[in-house]
Design a protein around this motif. Structure first.
Motif, short mmCIF file in Angstrom:
data_model
loop_
_atom_site.label_atom_id
_atom_site.label_comp_id
_atom_site.label_asym_id
_atom_site.label_seq_id
_atom_site.Cartn_x
_atom_site.Cartn_y
_atom_site.Cartn_z
N ASN A 1 19.85 12.10 -13.95
CA ASN A 1 18.67 12.33 -14.79
C ASN A 1 18.45 11.27 -15.86
N GLY A 2 19.17 10.16 -15.76
CA GLY A 2 18.98 9.07 -16.72
C GLY A 2 19.31 9.46 -18.15
N MET B 1 13.04 5.39 -22.33
CA MET B 1 13.17 6.69 -22.98
C MET B 1 14.65 7.04 -23.08
N ARG B 2 15.07 7.38 -24.27
CA ARG B 2 16.47 7.76 -24.50
C ARG B 2 16.60 9.28 -24.42
N ARG B 3 17.43 9.72 -23.45
CA ARG B 3 17.61 11.15 -23.21
C ARG B 3 19.02 11.59 -23.57
N ALA B 4 19.11 12.81 -24.09
CA ALA B 4 20.41 13.44 -24.35
C ALA B 4 20.40 14.82 -23.71
N VAL B 5 21.59 15.34 -23.48
CA VAL B 5 21.75 16.68 -22.94
C VAL B 5 22.56 17.50 -23.93
N ASP C 1 27.72 13.67 -13.71
CA ASP C 1 26.88 13.47 -12.52
C ASP C 1 25.44 13.87 -12.82
N TYR C 2 25.29 14.98 -13.54
CA TYR C 2 23.95 15.42 -13.95
C TYR C 2 23.30 14.34 -14.82
N CYS C 3 24.08 13.78 -15.74
CA CYS C 3 23.56 12.73 -16.62
C CYS C 3 23.09 11.52 -15.81
N ARG C 4 23.91 11.08 -14.87
CA ARG C 4 23.55 9.93 -14.02
C ARG C 4 22.26 10.21 -13.25
N VAL D 1 15.41 15.77 -25.03
CA VAL D 1 16.66 16.52 -25.01
C VAL D 1 16.56 17.56 -23.90
N VAL D 2 17.56 17.54 -23.03
CA VAL D 2 17.64 18.54 -21.97
C VAL D 2 18.68 19.57 -22.38
#
Length: 160
Positions: A80-81, A1-5, A75-78, A31-32
């Motif tokens: 939460n994948g 799953m590809r996630r973006a923030v 860090d949040y990205c890491r 998307v977060v």
């Protein structure tokens, strides 16, 4: 799953923010929308209020999740994948700042940044400007989602 923030203060969320969130939701599996927690700054709306409003205005987007964070976004990205940061650009000055942030984030973690040009209809919008105009009685109804407009009018003295 590809996630973006899609990170930001969202104090309050504008139609420009929602445009970027909706467009990013078409490009990624999830998307977060991450609301920045900065304990040194007092916003117009509390973090909980911003989260609640964002959850309501993005409810129609099934692959959008709303969360908050403090500290480094990478860090949040890491944790939460998340592989990408999606940001909107309104102007050349936005580009200068966002390019530096994108390069720093990539250097720190390998997380890529997608810089999306804003819809020209929203190129002038910022949360700060919306709050300032509303404070002086200006009509911002077309600049924010209806729920946000209602809460803004309730919060600012003399705007109801």
């Amino acid at each position: 799953m590809r996630r973006a923030v899609c990170p930001g203060s969202y104090d309050p969320a504008t139609n420009g923010h929602l445009d970027i969130i909706e467009r990013a939701s078409q490009l990624f599996d999830e998307v977060v929308v991450a609301v920045l927690v900065n304990k040194k700054k007092q916003g117009l709306f509390s973090i909980d209020e911003r989260l609640e409003m964002l959850r309501e205005v993005t409810a129609k987007l099934p692959n959008v999740r709303v969360d908050s964070w403090h500290g480094l976004l990478v860090d949040y990205c890491r944790q939460n994948g998340i592989v990408a940061i999606a940001k909107g650009l309104r102007s050349v000055s936005d580009f200068d700042y966002e390019l530096q942030m994108a390069q720093m984030n990539r250097e720190l973690s390998g997380v890529e940044t997608l810089l999306m040009s804003n819809n020209p209809a929203y190129s002038f919008l910022s949360s700060s400007l919306v709050k300032e105009v509303a404070t002086y009685g200006g009509d911002v109804a077309q600049m924010v989602p209806p729920l946000v407009h209602k809460r803004l009018m309730e919060r600012l003295p003399g705007t109801e």
